[in-house]
Design an enzyme around this catalytic site. Sequence first.
Site, PDB file in Angstrom:
ATOM      1  N   SER A 135       0.875  -1.179   0.000  1.00 45.40           N
ATOM      2  CA  SER A 135       0.000   0.000   0.000  1.00 45.40           C
ATOM      3  C   SER A 135       0.909   1.225   0.000  1.00 45.40           C
ATOM      4  O   SER A 135       2.088   1.124   0.384  1.00 45.40           O
ATOM      5  CB  SER A 135      -0.847   0.013   1.274  1.00 45.40           C
ATOM      6  OG  SER A 135      -1.496   1.250   1.433  1.00 45.40           O
ATOM      7  N   TYR A 148      -1.987   0.207  10.679  1.00 42.29           N
ATOM      8  CA  TYR A 148      -1.984  -0.256   9.284  1.00 42.29           C
ATOM      9  C   TYR A 148      -0.681   0.149   8.603  1.00 42.29           C
ATOM     10  O   TYR A 148      -0.062  -0.642   7.884  1.00 42.29           O
ATOM     11  CB  TYR A 148      -3.199   0.335   8.563  1.00 42.29           C
ATOM     12  CG  TYR A 148      -3.368  -0.112   7.126  1.00 42.29           C
ATOM     13  CD1 TYR A 148      -3.518  -1.458   6.797  1.00 42.29           C
ATOM     14  CD2 TYR A 148      -3.408   0.825   6.090  1.00 42.29           C
ATOM     15  CE1 TYR A 148      -3.693  -1.861   5.472  1.00 42.29           C
ATOM     16  CE2 TYR A 148      -3.591   0.436   4.774  1.00 42.29           C
ATOM     17  CZ  TYR A 148      -3.732  -0.913   4.459  1.00 42.29           C
ATOM     18  OH  TYR A 148      -3.902  -1.311   3.154  1.00 42.29           O
TER      19      TYR A 148
HETATM   20  N1  NAP Z   1      -8.758  -0.678  -0.919  1.00 42.28           N
HETATM   21  C1  NAP Z   1      -7.728   0.118  -0.746  1.00 42.28           C
HETATM   22  O1  NAP Z   1      -7.866   1.364  -0.695  1.00 42.28           O
HETATM   23  C2  NAP Z   1      -6.332  -0.440  -0.629  1.00 42.28           C
HETATM   24  C3  NAP Z   1      -5.258   0.439  -0.799  1.00 42.28           C
HETATM   25  C4  NAP Z   1      -3.974  -0.044  -0.695  1.00 42.28           C
HETATM   26  C5  NAP Z   1      -3.728  -1.371  -0.411  1.00 42.28           C
HETATM   27  N2  NAP Z   1      -4.785  -2.213  -0.235  1.00 42.28           N
HETATM   28  C6  NAP Z   1      -4.472  -3.617   0.080  1.00 42.28           C
HETATM   29  O2  NAP Z   1      -4.924  -4.424  -0.989  1.00 42.28           O
HETATM   30  C7  NAP Z   1      -5.300  -5.712  -0.496  1.00 42.28           C
HETATM   31  C8  NAP Z   1      -6.709  -6.026  -0.945  1.00 42.28           C
HETATM   32  O3  NAP Z   1      -7.567  -4.984  -0.505  1.00 42.28           O
HETATM   33  P1  NAP Z   1      -9.079  -4.844  -0.956  1.00 42.28           P
HETATM   34  O4  NAP Z   1      -9.376  -3.391  -1.040  1.00 42.28           O
HETATM   35  O5  NAP Z   1      -9.369  -5.707  -2.119  1.00 42.28           O
HETATM   36  O6  NAP Z   1      -9.776  -5.370   0.379  1.00 42.28           O
HETATM   37  P2  NAP Z   1     -10.983  -6.357   0.655  1.00 42.28           P
HETATM   38  O7  NAP Z   1     -12.016  -6.231  -0.407  1.00 42.28           O
HETATM   39  O8  NAP Z   1     -11.361  -6.132   2.075  1.00 42.28           O
HETATM   40  O9  NAP Z   1     -10.302  -7.793   0.517  1.00 42.28           O
HETATM   41  C9  NAP Z   1      -9.468  -8.346   1.473  1.00 42.28           C
HETATM   42  C10 NAP Z   1      -9.322  -9.822   1.144  1.00 42.28           C
HETATM   43  O10 NAP Z   1      -8.436 -10.415   2.084  1.00 42.28           O
HETATM   44  C11 NAP Z   1      -9.018 -11.637   2.541  1.00 42.28           C
HETATM   45  N3  NAP Z   1      -8.503 -11.954   3.862  1.00 42.28           N
HETATM   46  C12 NAP Z   1      -8.502 -11.158   4.962  1.00 42.28           C
HETATM   47  N4  NAP Z   1      -7.951 -11.806   5.989  1.00 42.28           N
HETATM   48  C13 NAP Z   1      -7.596 -13.036   5.530  1.00 42.28           C
HETATM   49  C14 NAP Z   1      -6.988 -14.174   6.116  1.00 42.28           C
HETATM   50  N5  NAP Z   1      -6.634 -14.168   7.403  1.00 42.28           N
HETATM   51  N6  NAP Z   1      -6.754 -15.273   5.349  1.00 42.28           N
HETATM   52  C15 NAP Z   1      -7.131 -15.275   4.053  1.00 42.28           C
HETATM   53  N7  NAP Z   1      -7.700 -14.228   3.434  1.00 42.28           N
HETATM   54  C16 NAP Z   1      -7.942 -13.138   4.174  1.00 42.28           C
HETATM   55  C17 NAP Z   1     -10.523 -11.382   2.517  1.00 42.28           C
HETATM   56  O11 NAP Z   1     -11.229 -12.599   2.365  1.00 42.28           O
HETATM   57  P3  NAP Z   1     -11.973 -13.418   3.512  1.00 42.28           P
HETATM   58  O12 NAP Z   1     -12.586 -12.425   4.455  1.00 42.28           O
HETATM   59  O13 NAP Z   1     -12.975 -14.229   2.742  1.00 42.28           O
HETATM   60  O14 NAP Z   1     -10.910 -14.268   4.129  1.00 42.28           O
HETATM   61  C18 NAP Z   1     -10.648 -10.574   1.233  1.00 42.28           C
HETATM   62  O15 NAP Z   1     -10.719 -11.446   0.122  1.00 42.28           O
HETATM   63  C19 NAP Z   1      -5.103  -5.653   1.025  1.00 42.28           C
HETATM   64  O16 NAP Z   1      -3.835  -6.185   1.356  1.00 42.28           O
HETATM   65  C20 NAP Z   1      -5.146  -4.157   1.317  1.00 42.28           C
HETATM   66  O17 NAP Z   1      -4.460  -3.839   2.501  1.00 42.28           O
HETATM   67  C21 NAP Z   1      -6.089  -1.779  -0.356  1.00 42.28           C
END
Ligand code: NAP
Length: 251
Positions: A135, A148
Amino acid sequence: MTATAVVTGASSGIGAATARGLAAEGYDVVLVARRADRIEALAEEITRSGHSARAQVLDVTDRDAVDAFAKALGPCDVLVNNAGGAIGTETVAEGDPGDWRRMYEVNVLGVLNMTQALLPELIAGGDGTVLVVSSVAGHGVYEGGGGYVAAKHGAHTLAATLRLELCGEPVRVLEVAPGMVKTEEFSLNRLRGDADRAEAVYEGVPDPLSAEDVADTIVWAVTRPPHVNIDLLVVRPRAQAAQHKIHRVKE
Ligand SMILES: NC(=O)c1ccc[n+]([C@@H]2O[C@H](COP(=O)([O-])OP(=O)(O)OC[C@H]3O[C@@H](n4cnc5c(N)ncnc54)[C@H](OP(=O)(O)O)[C@@H]3O)[C@@H](O)[C@H]2O)c1
């Protein structure tokens, strides 16, 4: 033989879009997440569209389960460490150590578990790729983001250290660091289910990134020739010049 790509956090957002993108590129994609219904539905959708995918229920913080998964998997060419997320917006003074611990568990130790478990197969395949979705929070700090930010700095550090340690092995280590991405669940989870506050994160921002925008960059980085290592790719929406510099249109 079809190359295998494991995508963690494939049940929503960036991970689901990445799984679709890698499947369209011809990978046999293993969808990893905790929610079976979501990854099973996505695997079916991908298979129906003529590509290859299978669902694997797995908590990346459960080391025994991760080891058992790796043992059963067989060859693996690409690992996309995407599972992760944020909890809370409290200041350092007020943050809950339990929340900090949970963020470290999934964003850092989850990546460590999956990478350690799959590394032997990634090396054995002769052209492996480990990609970490960190991120911009892994490259700068902001108020209310302490836990975070610390965890994502950890994910960045893991990727950068691993790249040094694997120099000479046939494995690339890539990092994609997204800025503001409007996904279904990220802000909702961060704000503990408060849908109004989650929506307000993106209020007035003309075009936050979508999950597909980030997946595009991930798929592009993974599909470069094996000798090309995209060390770090920072991707933000045009409206977000920096963490504190976001263009919002007033209604
Ligand atoms: N959205 C943003 O603004 C943003 C910005 C920068 C970076 N990111 C990063 O990008 C990545 C994806 O983000 P996103 O926005 O797509 O978030 P999201 O929609 O909340 O997805 C998070 C995913 O992680 C899975 N997960 C969480 N804990 C887990 C565990 N213990 N074991 C296996 N799977 C797990 C969840 O699935 P289950 O709950 O089904 O396990 C879900 O599929 C993350 O690492 C986040 O920090 C996001």
